[in-house]
Design a protein around this motif. Sequence first.
Motif, PDB file in Angstrom:
ATOM      1  N   PHE A   1      10.959   1.312  -0.859  1.00  0.00           N
ATOM      2  CA  PHE A   1      10.493   1.490  -2.116  1.00  0.00           C
ATOM      3  C   PHE A   1       8.721   1.320  -1.917  1.00  0.00           C
ATOM      4  O   PHE A   1       8.198   0.058  -1.778  1.00  0.00           O
ATOM      5  N   GLY A   2       8.135   2.483  -2.060  1.00  0.00           N
ATOM      6  CA  GLY A   2       6.790   2.446  -1.770  1.00  0.00           C
ATOM      7  C   GLY A   2       6.038   2.480  -3.145  1.00  0.00           C
ATOM      8  O   GLY A   2       6.643   2.864  -4.441  1.00  0.00           O
ATOM      9  N   GLY A   3       4.716   2.117  -3.262  1.00  0.00           N
ATOM     10  CA  GLY A   3       3.879   2.101  -4.317  1.00  0.00           C
ATOM     11  C   GLY A   3       2.689   1.381  -4.005  1.00  0.00           C
ATOM     12  O   GLY A   3       2.432   0.697  -3.006  1.00  0.00           O
ATOM     13  N   SER A   4       2.020   1.026  -5.045  1.00  0.00           N
ATOM     14  CA  SER A   4       0.844   0.350  -5.125  1.00  0.00           C
ATOM     15  C   SER A   4       1.002  -1.114  -5.406  1.00  0.00           C
ATOM     16  O   SER A   4       0.472  -1.860  -4.855  1.00  0.00           O
ATOM     17  N   PHE A   5       1.894  -1.416  -6.477  1.00  0.00           N
ATOM     18  CA  PHE A   5       2.246  -2.704  -6.747  1.00  0.00           C
ATOM     19  C   PHE A   5       0.860  -3.432  -6.984  1.00  0.00           C
ATOM     20  O   PHE A   5       0.885  -4.691  -6.292  1.00  0.00           O
ATOM     21  N   ASP A   6       0.451  -3.256  -7.863  1.00  0.00           N
ATOM     22  CA  ASP A   6      -0.808  -3.502  -8.319  1.00  0.00           C
ATOM     23  C   ASP A   6      -0.926  -4.063  -9.574  1.00  0.00           C
ATOM     24  O   ASP A   6      -1.822  -3.742 -10.523  1.00  0.00           O
ATOM     25  N   PRO A   7      -0.257  -4.993 -10.137  1.00  0.00           N
ATOM     26  CA  PRO A   7       0.591  -6.006  -9.213  1.00  0.00           C
ATOM     27  C   PRO A   7       2.022  -5.438  -9.533  1.00  0.00           C
ATOM     28  O   PRO A   7       2.385  -4.686 -10.292  1.00  0.00           O
ATOM     29  N   ILE A   8       2.962  -6.115  -8.443  1.00  0.00           N
ATOM     30  CA  ILE A   8       4.424  -5.864  -8.604  1.00  0.00           C
ATOM     31  C   ILE A   8       4.919  -6.523 -10.095  1.00  0.00           C
ATOM     32  O   ILE A   8       4.406  -7.562 -10.601  1.00  0.00           O
ATOM     33  N   HIS A   9       5.677  -5.710 -10.641  1.00  0.00           N
ATOM     34  CA  HIS A   9       6.065  -6.256 -12.103  1.00  0.00           C
ATOM     35  C   HIS A   9       7.731  -6.315 -12.294  1.00  0.00           C
ATOM     36  O   HIS A   9       8.414  -5.713 -11.253  1.00  0.00           O
TER      37      HIS A   9
ATOM     38  N   ARG B   1      -1.942   1.325   1.500  1.00  0.00           N
ATOM     39  CA  ARG B   1      -3.172   0.780   1.482  1.00  0.00           C
ATOM     40  C   ARG B   1      -3.901   1.638   0.431  1.00  0.00           C
ATOM     41  O   ARG B   1      -4.391   1.117  -0.574  1.00  0.00           O
ATOM     42  N   ARG B   2      -3.816   2.596   0.221  1.00  0.00           N
ATOM     43  CA  ARG B   2      -4.445   3.630  -0.843  1.00  0.00           C
ATOM     44  C   ARG B   2      -3.268   4.764  -1.146  1.00  0.00           C
ATOM     45  O   ARG B   2      -3.536   5.608   0.005  1.00  0.00           O
TER      46      ARG B   2
ATOM     47  N   GLY C   1      -6.791  -6.163  -3.240  1.00  0.00           N
ATOM     48  CA  GLY C   1      -6.575  -6.007  -1.743  1.00  0.00           C
ATOM     49  C   GLY C   1      -5.294  -6.182  -1.331  1.00  0.00           C
ATOM     50  O   GLY C   1      -4.277  -6.738  -2.025  1.00  0.00           O
ATOM     51  N   GLY C   2      -5.117  -5.426  -0.215  1.00  0.00           N
ATOM     52  CA  GLY C   2      -3.551  -5.507   0.439  1.00  0.00           C
ATOM     53  C   GLY C   2      -2.958  -6.670   0.507  1.00  0.00           C
ATOM     54  O   GLY C   2      -1.777  -6.797   0.341  1.00  0.00           O
ATOM     55  N   HIS C   3      -3.796  -7.668   1.082  1.00  0.00           N
ATOM     56  CA  HIS C   3      -3.314  -8.771   1.396  1.00  0.00           C
ATOM     57  C   HIS C   3      -2.946  -9.581  -0.136  1.00  0.00           C
ATOM     58  O   HIS C   3      -1.962 -10.514  -0.177  1.00  0.00           O
TER      59      HIS C   3
ATOM     60  N   PHE D   1      16.151  -8.047  -0.416  1.00  0.00           N
ATOM     61  CA  PHE D   1      14.752  -7.552  -0.546  1.00  0.00           C
ATOM     62  C   PHE D   1      13.794  -8.057   0.669  1.00  0.00           C
ATOM     63  O   PHE D   1      13.885  -9.314   0.977  1.00  0.00           O
ATOM     64  N   SER D   2      12.893  -7.321   1.198  1.00  0.00           N
ATOM     65  CA  SER D   2      11.890  -7.651   2.047  1.00  0.00           C
ATOM     66  C   SER D   2      10.786  -6.701   1.946  1.00  0.00           C
ATOM     67  O   SER D   2      10.712  -5.786   0.930  1.00  0.00           O
ATOM     68  N   VAL D   3       9.709  -7.336   2.700  1.00  0.00           N
ATOM     69  CA  VAL D   3       8.396  -6.391   2.361  1.00  0.00           C
ATOM     70  C   VAL D   3       7.753  -6.022   3.516  1.00  0.00           C
ATOM     71  O   VAL D   3       8.049  -6.769   4.741  1.00  0.00           O
ATOM     72  N   SER D   4       7.231  -4.669   3.822  1.00  0.00           N
ATOM     73  CA  SER D   4       6.781  -4.426   5.009  1.00  0.00           C
ATOM     74  C   SER D   4       5.182  -4.111   4.854  1.00  0.00           C
ATOM     75  O   SER D   4       4.705  -3.692   3.859  1.00  0.00           O
ATOM     76  N   ASP D   5       4.165  -4.492   5.822  1.00  0.00           N
ATOM     77  CA  ASP D   5       2.925  -4.260   5.679  1.00  0.00           C
ATOM     78  C   ASP D   5       2.441  -3.011   6.449  1.00  0.00           C
ATOM     79  O   ASP D   5       1.183  -2.818   6.894  1.00  0.00           O
ATOM     80  N   CYS D   6       3.549  -2.210   6.769  1.00  0.00           N
ATOM     81  CA  CYS D   6       3.076  -1.101   7.624  1.00  0.00           C
ATOM     82  C   CYS D   6       1.928  -0.222   7.207  1.00  0.00           C
ATOM     83  O   CYS D   6       1.213   0.195   7.866  1.00  0.00           O
ATOM     84  N   GLU D   7       2.022   0.019   5.855  1.00  0.00           N
ATOM     85  CA  GLU D   7       1.187   1.084   5.441  1.00  0.00           C
ATOM     86  C   GLU D   7      -0.343   0.248   5.328  1.00  0.00           C
ATOM     87  O   GLU D   7      -1.417   1.083   5.363  1.00  0.00           O
TER      88      GLU D   7
END
Length: 207
Positions: free
Chosen positions: A9-17, A42-43, A53-55, A71-77
């Motif tokens: 599940f990709g996206g900006s999640f800026d923020p996750i809602h 990342r962008r 910021g990504g962090h 659910f989990s999250v990846s920082d690969c991008e």
Amino acid sequence: MKHIKTILFGGSFDPIHNGHLRVGRAVLEELAADQMIFVPARRSPHKSHIPAGGHHRLAMIQRAITGSDKFSVSDCELNRGEPSYTLDTIYFFRKELGPEVDLTWLMGADQLADFDKWYRVEELLDICRVSVMYRAGYPKPDFDCFRGVFRPDQITRLEQGVVETPLIEVSSTEIRRQLAAGELCRDVLPESVIRYIQSHHLYGSPR
Ligand code: ATP
């Protein structure tokens, strides 16, 4: 060998809602998947605003999914260069999880507007399943406009991948606007995300 069904599940999640979380749960159930990995970009090549910021976005996702075992999250991008191409992410997870894994890229119907312009999109359609879900305020997913652009078998797979998710009227854009206006968005953000936003003064929330 077991084909572990994984949804990315990709996206900006800026923020996750809560919209992300609710449709995520619905898709996990509907597709009887084993796991869903949130992949903050990342962008995104499709967005013009500069995200938090990504962090920070990663930390908010981590807090929002605490306690959900699928659910989990990846920082690969976040760890790759810009922009974040979905195709590279699919190849990353193929390598990471092995050739047997059953990979689905999930996105909302709003993303279809320029889908045919995505980076090497035909290759993307051939190396994973792409599932498009319903999104409030947008027409239900329809692929007729891609006839003659994508192969007939690619269109059929897209049609088979549609998930009729509940319509939840929420977007990160609106949330950022409300936070900047001093609202807390309690009905659309998890409590842990609100606390994080407040303590890091994100999106113009008061100091
Ligand atoms: P923004 O308003 O900044 O564009 P967004 O709310 O659309 O953000 P994204 O992080 O861009 O959130 O979304 C990630 C993925 O989730 C996209 O595929 C998007 O279509 C989908 N999505 C986001 N909100 C919803 C929602 N309420 N219902 C269904 N899908 C959603």
